[in-house]
Design a protein around this motif. Structure first.
Motif, PDB file in Angstrom:
ATOM      1  N   ARG A   9      53.258  17.208   8.295  1.00 12.26           N
ATOM      2  CA  ARG A   9      53.576  16.093   7.401  1.00 12.26           C
ATOM      3  C   ARG A   9      52.334  15.221   7.258  1.00 12.26           C
ATOM      4  NH1 ARG A   9      57.662  16.324   4.024  1.00 12.26           N
ATOM      5  NH2 ARG A   9      58.590  14.317   4.355  1.00 12.26           N
ATOM      6  N   VAL A  10      51.964  14.908   6.026  1.00 10.36           N
ATOM      7  CA  VAL A  10      50.863  13.987   5.749  1.00 10.36           C
ATOM      8  C   VAL A  10      51.355  12.941   4.769  1.00 10.36           C
ATOM      9  CG1 VAL A  10      49.050  15.700   6.179  1.00 10.36           C
ATOM     10  CG2 VAL A  10      49.881  15.367   3.866  1.00 10.36           C
ATOM     11  N   THR A  11      50.803  11.747   4.885  1.00 10.17           N
ATOM     12  CA  THR A  11      51.140  10.659   3.972  1.00 10.17           C
ATOM     13  C   THR A  11      49.917  10.349   3.127  1.00 10.17           C
ATOM     14  OG1 THR A  11      52.727   9.731   5.535  1.00 10.17           O
ATOM     15  CG2 THR A  11      51.932   8.275   3.795  1.00 10.17           C
ATOM     16  N   LEU A  12      50.080  10.401   1.825  1.00  4.60           N
ATOM     17  CA  LEU A  12      49.019  10.040   0.898  1.00  4.60           C
ATOM     18  C   LEU A  12      49.097   8.545   0.647  1.00  4.60           C
ATOM     19  CD1 LEU A  12      49.576  12.959  -1.606  1.00  4.60           C
ATOM     20  CD2 LEU A  12      47.681  12.755   0.011  1.00  4.60           C
ATOM     21  N   GLU A  13      47.946   7.864   0.697  1.00  3.93           N
ATOM     22  CA  GLU A  13      47.898   6.422   0.470  1.00  3.93           C
ATOM     23  C   GLU A  13      46.886   6.100  -0.621  1.00  3.93           C
ATOM     24  OE1 GLU A  13      49.112   4.489   4.734  1.00  3.93           O
ATOM     25  OE2 GLU A  13      46.981   4.615   4.265  1.00  3.93           O
ATOM     26  N   ARG A  14      47.176   5.028  -1.373  1.00  5.94           N
ATOM     27  CA  ARG A  14      46.306   4.580  -2.454  1.00  5.94           C
ATOM     28  C   ARG A  14      46.011   3.092  -2.253  1.00  5.94           C
ATOM     29  NH1 ARG A  14      48.523   7.068  -7.010  1.00  5.94           N
ATOM     30  NH2 ARG A  14      47.218   8.776  -6.300  1.00  5.94           N
ATOM     31  N   ALA A  15      44.765   2.715  -2.497  1.00  6.48           N
ATOM     32  CA  ALA A  15      44.335   1.325  -2.317  1.00  6.48           C
ATOM     33  C   ALA A  15      44.729   0.482  -3.523  1.00  6.48           C
ATOM     34  CB  ALA A  15      42.835   1.259  -2.115  1.00  6.48           C
ATOM     35  N   THR A  16      45.154  -0.747  -3.233  1.00  9.67           N
ATOM     36  CA  THR A  16      45.448  -1.731  -4.258  1.00  9.67           C
ATOM     37  C   THR A  16      44.608  -2.973  -3.954  1.00  9.67           C
ATOM     38  OG1 THR A  16      47.732  -0.948  -4.398  1.00  9.67           O
ATOM     39  CG2 THR A  16      47.276  -3.120  -5.323  1.00  9.67           C
ATOM     40  N   VAL A  17      43.913  -3.494  -4.948  1.00 10.63           N
ATOM     41  CA  VAL A  17      43.110  -4.702  -4.765  1.00 10.63           C
ATOM     42  C   VAL A  17      44.054  -5.889  -4.753  1.00 10.63           C
ATOM     43  CG1 VAL A  17      41.274  -6.133  -5.727  1.00 10.63           C
ATOM     44  CG2 VAL A  17      41.127  -3.645  -5.906  1.00 10.63           C
ATOM     45  N   ILE A  18      43.993  -6.686  -3.680  1.00  5.69           N
ATOM     46  CA  ILE A  18      44.893  -7.838  -3.553  1.00  5.69           C
ATOM     47  C   ILE A  18      44.154  -9.168  -3.630  1.00  5.69           C
ATOM     48  CG2 ILE A  18      46.662  -6.593  -2.270  1.00  5.69           C
ATOM     49  CD1 ILE A  18      45.507  -7.856   0.293  1.00  5.69           C
ATOM     50  N   GLY A  19      42.860  -9.126  -3.854  1.00  6.17           N
ATOM     51  CA  GLY A  19      42.079 -10.352  -3.965  1.00  6.17           C
ATOM     52  C   GLY A  19      40.622 -10.107  -3.632  1.00  6.17           C
ATOM     53  N   LYS A  20      39.914 -11.194  -3.420  1.00  7.29           N
ATOM     54  CA  LYS A  20      38.487 -11.142  -3.076  1.00  7.29           C
ATOM     55  C   LYS A  20      38.260 -11.919  -1.791  1.00  7.29           C
ATOM     56  CE  LYS A  20      36.892  -9.489  -7.147  1.00  7.29           C
ATOM     57  NZ  LYS A  20      36.161  -8.286  -7.316  1.00  7.29           N
ATOM     58  N   ASP A  21      37.271 -11.471  -1.001  1.00  6.02           N
ATOM     59  CA  ASP A  21      36.906 -12.231   0.191  1.00  6.02           C
ATOM     60  C   ASP A  21      35.846 -13.265  -0.173  1.00  6.02           C
ATOM     61  OD1 ASP A  21      34.498 -10.881  -0.001  1.00  6.02           O
ATOM     62  OD2 ASP A  21      34.791  -9.681   1.803  1.00  6.02           O
ATOM     63  N   GLU A  22      35.328 -13.999   0.817  1.00  5.26           N
ATOM     64  CA  GLU A  22      34.367 -15.077   0.551  1.00  5.26           C
ATOM     65  C   GLU A  22      33.033 -14.575   0.005  1.00  5.26           C
ATOM     66  OE1 GLU A  22      34.223 -14.009   4.932  1.00  5.26           O
ATOM     67  OE2 GLU A  22      35.798 -14.507   3.531  1.00  5.26           O
ATOM     68  N   PHE A  23      32.767 -13.281   0.113  1.00  5.69           N
ATOM     69  CA  PHE A  23      31.530 -12.702  -0.414  1.00  5.69           C
ATOM     70  C   PHE A  23      31.732 -12.020  -1.766  1.00  5.69           C
ATOM     71  CE2 PHE A  23      31.180 -12.592   4.250  1.00  5.69           C
ATOM     72  CZ  PHE A  23      30.133 -13.484   4.389  1.00  5.69           C
ATOM     73  N   GLY A  24      32.936 -12.047  -2.284  1.00  2.00           N
ATOM     74  CA  GLY A  24      33.228 -11.440  -3.573  1.00  2.00           C
ATOM     75  C   GLY A  24      33.628  -9.984  -3.507  1.00  2.00           C
ATOM     76  N   ALA A  25      33.741  -9.427  -2.307  1.00  2.50           N
ATOM     77  CA  ALA A  25      34.164  -8.035  -2.164  1.00  2.50           C
ATOM     78  C   ALA A  25      35.685  -7.941  -2.291  1.00  2.50           C
ATOM     79  CB  ALA A  25      33.717  -7.478  -0.816  1.00  2.50           C
ATOM     80  N   ASP A  26      36.143  -6.804  -2.798  1.00  2.00           N
ATOM     81  CA  ASP A  26      37.581  -6.604  -2.964  1.00  2.00           C
ATOM     82  C   ASP A  26      38.283  -6.508  -1.617  1.00  2.00           C
ATOM     83  OD1 ASP A  26      37.332  -6.526  -5.709  1.00  2.00           O
ATOM     84  OD2 ASP A  26      37.215  -4.337  -5.802  1.00  2.00           O
ATOM     85  N   LEU A  27      39.440  -7.147  -1.519  1.00  2.00           N
ATOM     86  CA  LEU A  27      40.332  -6.980  -0.369  1.00  2.00           C
ATOM     87  C   LEU A  27      41.354  -5.913  -0.764  1.00  2.00           C
ATOM     88  CD1 LEU A  27      40.984 -10.695   0.647  1.00  2.00           C
ATOM     89  CD2 LEU A  27      39.584  -9.025   1.842  1.00  2.00           C
ATOM     90  N   LEU A  28      41.480  -4.888   0.062  1.00  2.00           N
ATOM     91  CA  LEU A  28      42.341  -3.766  -0.258  1.00  2.00           C
ATOM     92  C   LEU A  28      43.566  -3.709   0.637  1.00  2.00           C
ATOM     93  CD1 LEU A  28      39.628  -0.967  -0.609  1.00  2.00           C
ATOM     94  CD2 LEU A  28      40.643  -2.340  -2.432  1.00  2.00           C
TER      95      LEU A  28
END
Length: 106
Positions: A9-28
């Motif tokens: 059994r394997v679980t496939l996962e997909r990233a969703t952007v939920i905001g930005k951190d203090e450096f402007g990088a995406d929070l996933l």
């Protein structure tokens, strides 16, 4: 593909952007897409010396029933471990999706 070979059994996962951190990088946030049966086959391991420490990685190939939505931006969970997808291939005519993935060695 024979169903008897799909014994993991394997679980496939997909990233969703939920905001930005203090450096402007995406929070996933990683959300499950599907839990599917797979055949897991170890390929090779790699070990390299980096910054005065030895880093290792495990490489596996997973075969699942055909899914057109799996990409290298996704990841999968197998036996409680996170595997980053590095390649996705269609085997046959929409019969099997083969996924090559790597995980950092524990």
């Amino acid at each position: 593909m024979r169903a008897g070979k799909l014994d993991r059994r394997v679980t496939l996962e997909r990233a969703t952007v939920i905001g930005k951190d203090e450096f402007g990088a995406d929070l996933l946030r990683w959300d499950p897409v599907a839990t599917v049966w797979a055949q897991a086959r170890p390929n090779r391991g790699a070990e390299r010396f980096t910054a005065a420490e030895v880093n290792g990685s495990a490489v596996m190939s997973f075969q699942i029933r055909y899914r057109p939505d799996v990409t290298v931006k996704d990841r999968l969970i197998y036996e409680g471990r996170v595997w980053n997808i590095v390649d996705v291939r269609e085997i046959g005519r929409r019969v099997v999706t083969e996924i090559d993935a790597t995980a950092r060695a524990e």
